[in-house]
Scaffold this motif. Sequence first.
Motif, PDB file in Angstrom:
ATOM      1  N   ARG A  83      -6.977   6.992   9.205  1.00 39.85           N
ATOM      2  CA  ARG A  83      -8.045   7.974   9.427  1.00 39.85           C
ATOM      3  C   ARG A  83      -9.410   7.301   9.465  1.00 39.85           C
ATOM      4  NH1 ARG A  83      -6.205  13.030   5.467  1.00 39.85           N
ATOM      5  NH2 ARG A  83      -4.438  13.732   6.777  1.00 39.85           N
TER       6      ARG A  83
ATOM      7  N   SER B  57     -15.231  10.788  -1.530  1.00 44.12           N
ATOM      8  CA  SER B  57     -14.764  11.700  -0.497  1.00 44.12           C
ATOM      9  C   SER B  57     -15.616  11.544   0.753  1.00 44.12           C
ATOM     10  CB  SER B  57     -14.836  13.131  -1.007  1.00 44.12           C
ATOM     11  OG  SER B  57     -16.184  13.495  -1.262  1.00 44.12           O
TER      12      SER B  57
ATOM     13  N   LYS C 234       0.833  -1.199   0.000  1.00 41.02           N
ATOM     14  CA  LYS C 234       0.000   0.000   0.000  1.00 41.02           C
ATOM     15  C   LYS C 234       0.865   1.245   0.000  1.00 41.02           C
ATOM     16  CE  LYS C 234      -4.148  -1.936   2.124  1.00 41.02           C
ATOM     17  NZ  LYS C 234      -3.793  -3.313   1.883  1.00 41.02           N
ATOM     18  N   SER C 235       0.388   2.274  -0.700  1.00 41.33           N
ATOM     19  CA  SER C 235       1.109   3.536  -0.759  1.00 41.33           C
ATOM     20  C   SER C 235       0.924   4.312   0.539  1.00 41.33           C
ATOM     21  CB  SER C 235       0.597   4.366  -1.941  1.00 41.33           C
ATOM     22  OG  SER C 235      -0.763   4.718  -1.745  1.00 41.33           O
ATOM     23  N   GLY C 236       1.706   5.383   0.660  1.00 37.54           N
ATOM     24  CA  GLY C 236       1.593   6.206   1.851  1.00 37.54           C
ATOM     25  C   GLY C 236       0.227   6.826   1.997  1.00 37.54           C
ATOM     26  N   ALA C 237      -0.369   7.271   0.882  1.00 42.24           N
ATOM     27  CA  ALA C 237      -1.707   7.863   0.945  1.00 42.24           C
ATOM     28  C   ALA C 237      -2.741   6.837   1.377  1.00 42.24           C
ATOM     29  CB  ALA C 237      -2.069   8.453  -0.420  1.00 42.24           C
ATOM     30  N   GLU C 238      -2.606   5.606   0.902  1.00 46.48           N
ATOM     31  CA  GLU C 238      -3.548   4.558   1.299  1.00 46.48           C
ATOM     32  C   GLU C 238      -3.410   4.230   2.785  1.00 46.48           C
ATOM     33  OE1 GLU C 238      -4.127   1.852  -2.706  1.00 46.48           O
ATOM     34  OE2 GLU C 238      -2.276   1.644  -1.581  1.00 46.48           O
ATOM     35  N   ARG C 239      -2.190   4.155   3.277  1.00 48.75           N
ATOM     36  CA  ARG C 239      -1.997   3.875   4.702  1.00 48.75           C
ATOM     37  C   ARG C 239      -2.565   4.995   5.559  1.00 48.75           C
ATOM     38  NH1 ARG C 239       3.131   2.117   2.742  1.00 48.75           N
ATOM     39  NH2 ARG C 239       4.076   4.083   3.395  1.00 48.75           N
ATOM     40  N   THR C 240      -2.371   6.225   5.118  1.00 51.44           N
ATOM     41  CA  THR C 240      -2.920   7.356   5.875  1.00 51.44           C
ATOM     42  C   THR C 240      -4.434   7.305   5.924  1.00 51.44           C
ATOM     43  OG1 THR C 240      -1.032   8.746   5.262  1.00 51.44           O
ATOM     44  CG2 THR C 240      -3.032   9.881   5.982  1.00 51.44           C
ATOM     45  N   GLU C 241      -5.055   6.988   4.800  1.00 51.84           N
ATOM     46  CA  GLU C 241      -6.513   6.922   4.767  1.00 51.84           C
ATOM     47  C   GLU C 241      -7.039   5.773   5.626  1.00 51.84           C
ATOM     48  OE1 GLU C 241     -10.417   7.354   4.322  1.00 51.84           O
ATOM     49  OE2 GLU C 241      -8.832   8.820   3.927  1.00 51.84           O
TER      50      GLU C 241
ATOM     51  N   ARG D 162     -11.963  12.463   3.952  1.00 56.75           N
ATOM     52  CA  ARG D 162     -11.219  12.186   2.725  1.00 56.75           C
ATOM     53  C   ARG D 162     -11.505  13.272   1.708  1.00 56.75           C
ATOM     54  NH1 ARG D 162     -12.229   6.624  -0.434  1.00 56.75           N
ATOM     55  NH2 ARG D 162     -11.214   5.792   1.437  1.00 56.75           N
TER      56      ARG D 162
END
Length: 742
Positions: free
Chosen positions: A12, A57, A2-9, A158
């Motif tokens: 959250r 979103s 998973k990318s950094g954006a996916e992990r952050t989401e 999001r």
Amino acid sequence: MKSGAERTEIVRRSLRVTLASATGFYVFVYGLDEPVPALYALFAPISLGLLSPIPGSGRQRATVMLRALPVGLLLVTLGTVLAVETWAAVLGMLVVGFLLAYAAVAGPRPAGAAPGLQLFYILACFPPYAPQTLGLRLAGLTVGVGLLALCELFLLPRPAGETYRNSLARAVATAGDLLAGRTAGLPPEELRAHGARLRLSNVPPAERPAGPGRAARALSQAGSAARRLLEQLAHLTETGQLEQLLRGEARTDGRAGPKAGDRIDPASPWLLPRVASLCGDCAEALRRGRAADKPQRLDEAIGAFQRMRVRQVAGRAAEVPTPVPVPVLRRQAALLAIAESVRVLEISVQVGLDGRRTPPIEPRELFWYTEASTARLWLRRFLGNMTLRSVEFHNAVRIALALGAARLVAGSLDLTHGFWVLLAVLTLSRTTVGQTWAAIRAAVAGNLVGAVTAGALLIGVGQHTDAYAAILAPAMLLAFALGPLFGIVWAQALFTLVVATAFAQIAAASWQLAEARIVDVVTGSAIGLLCAMLAWPTGARREVRRTMAGLLRECGPLIEGTAQTLTALPPGSAPPPQTWPALHRLRLAESAYAQFRSEPAADASGADWHGLLIAVHQVLLGAQWLPRFDLPTSALPPDAARRALDDARATARTTDRLAALCTGERDGGRHPPDRPGAPVEEQAGDGPPLVEEQAGDGPPASRPPPPPLPTLIDLDVWLTSLASQLSRVEAGLPGTAGRHAP
């Protein structure tokens, strides 16, 4: 990975779901001393926020959740009433399970909310049969969904992504600038990259125009036309024809006899600016989000362009001082294809932005949805997939049978917390038996670890509910974050710990609660695996072959029928072929291919299904627009017409042979395509080029070129394009490797 954006989401989302679930649960248990609504307030955010892949979103997700709330209330009511008898609950589960799973045909958002809605019925349909608690159940569900919607809106929401409309506007503007000469030197790869960004697989699910309504259908068709336009421009850039069109190379060099400077192609410089201008108008309308007040259709311009082409080759000697070379006619055919793509684009954009019903638009088979009522559009989408050839129907039947069987087993054996059986079926079922088995093995291992941990916790803490209250929120936060990050084993282990701490606060619990969960999960896993083995165990692997074969068999009559329409005597006496059957089968084939691509080892067969879909789109495009704009006004030369019909029959035989190869028939594909290796001139119509097309090696030297008549040139370009595409596809089908090259 998973990318950094996916992990952050993911982190959250775990915060939002934890806050919504814990708040509702604590308020009902410790504030109001109401365990029944507490259970629903706990599971509602988990169902819709964690187990339901609702796209979009924060605002879009909250909207879907609030719209799903009335359906959820209805399902809880239905489950509460049908819990009176096991057979009633099972029948209800079969119906509810099928309808909610089948809702995937309506688009990504209904499909995303379906698993959570399934759980609302599952939770309510188990004993105890307590209709007097219905009000409390509905209150808990409403509070849970409301809290989750608030968290989606205000707690680290999001952000919204780029809309499909804006992406489409940028792509159309790029094409318009290139045709108008405002942008020079764009490489073909960049043009194809602009088109690839419009592929639905590259668009966020929430922004995909995949619904059955007019606006969604029109925007999807506009995206297809824009992708086709960009691919046409990329191909013309590679062959150098685009540069010739833009430079207006329509004069002789004086070596052919007439004096230098004689114009031999006044038609292309007349049509090209109109096409470029309309691209700019479409891009501006998409940016504004408002349809043009006075749409400028290209129908009349294309008709005038064709009449100019006919006069170029059939006019009086005074009108045609210089013979028109065949390369010029082929270049005109390419411009005609571009103009048709822009015509479809303009109409689709107009309908997509306006959204209202319109009078009939020709060809009606292409724009049928513009004049249909909303109810008919929805009905057509649902009934069109109600067939054994639909993977959406497959999946709905599979999940309904699995859930119904699980409810029957759980009710007949009187399993404690039997809804965990159905939860296991719902969350672990996959489209193939291999995927299901892999998920079940990981889930059982995770539950064993979680059960041991939860059992030790229940023994150690005993009946101290305050300790469980302190543990619940951190446990949910860890489970909802680490599970999606590290896989099924972590998810199942931590979720077992969560449910143990939650139920220990509602009623007295012992280590046997963890034991019951293990039994239920294993039972549900066995039922899910059995259904996966019995119902379409290979997923879309076989279905994609069957649907592709059926689609190809519909193409032969279209190819022959189109050629017969153009060569009929007298002209216009043969009606154009009907494309409805092929369009229906095309949608089924695209759905099967989409699921096939989502399954492991999708490319193991080596078959180029994507290229096959491109070839079928070519068939449909020509069958729709060649009879509309290329119908001759006078009879064609008999010999040339006969050769054209022979070519069409040969190409139709190739599609029949490929259909046999798709289904594994031994007599399929004995010979190479009848007209191999020809340059691809992509045609216009309605159908997105799903992959980039490549140029062939040109027609065989032994085959005489068609007479320089626009009708025959355009038909020949279409057939040679099909032969080239089909040849490349055949080389990758099973049983053809090494027999002949494309």
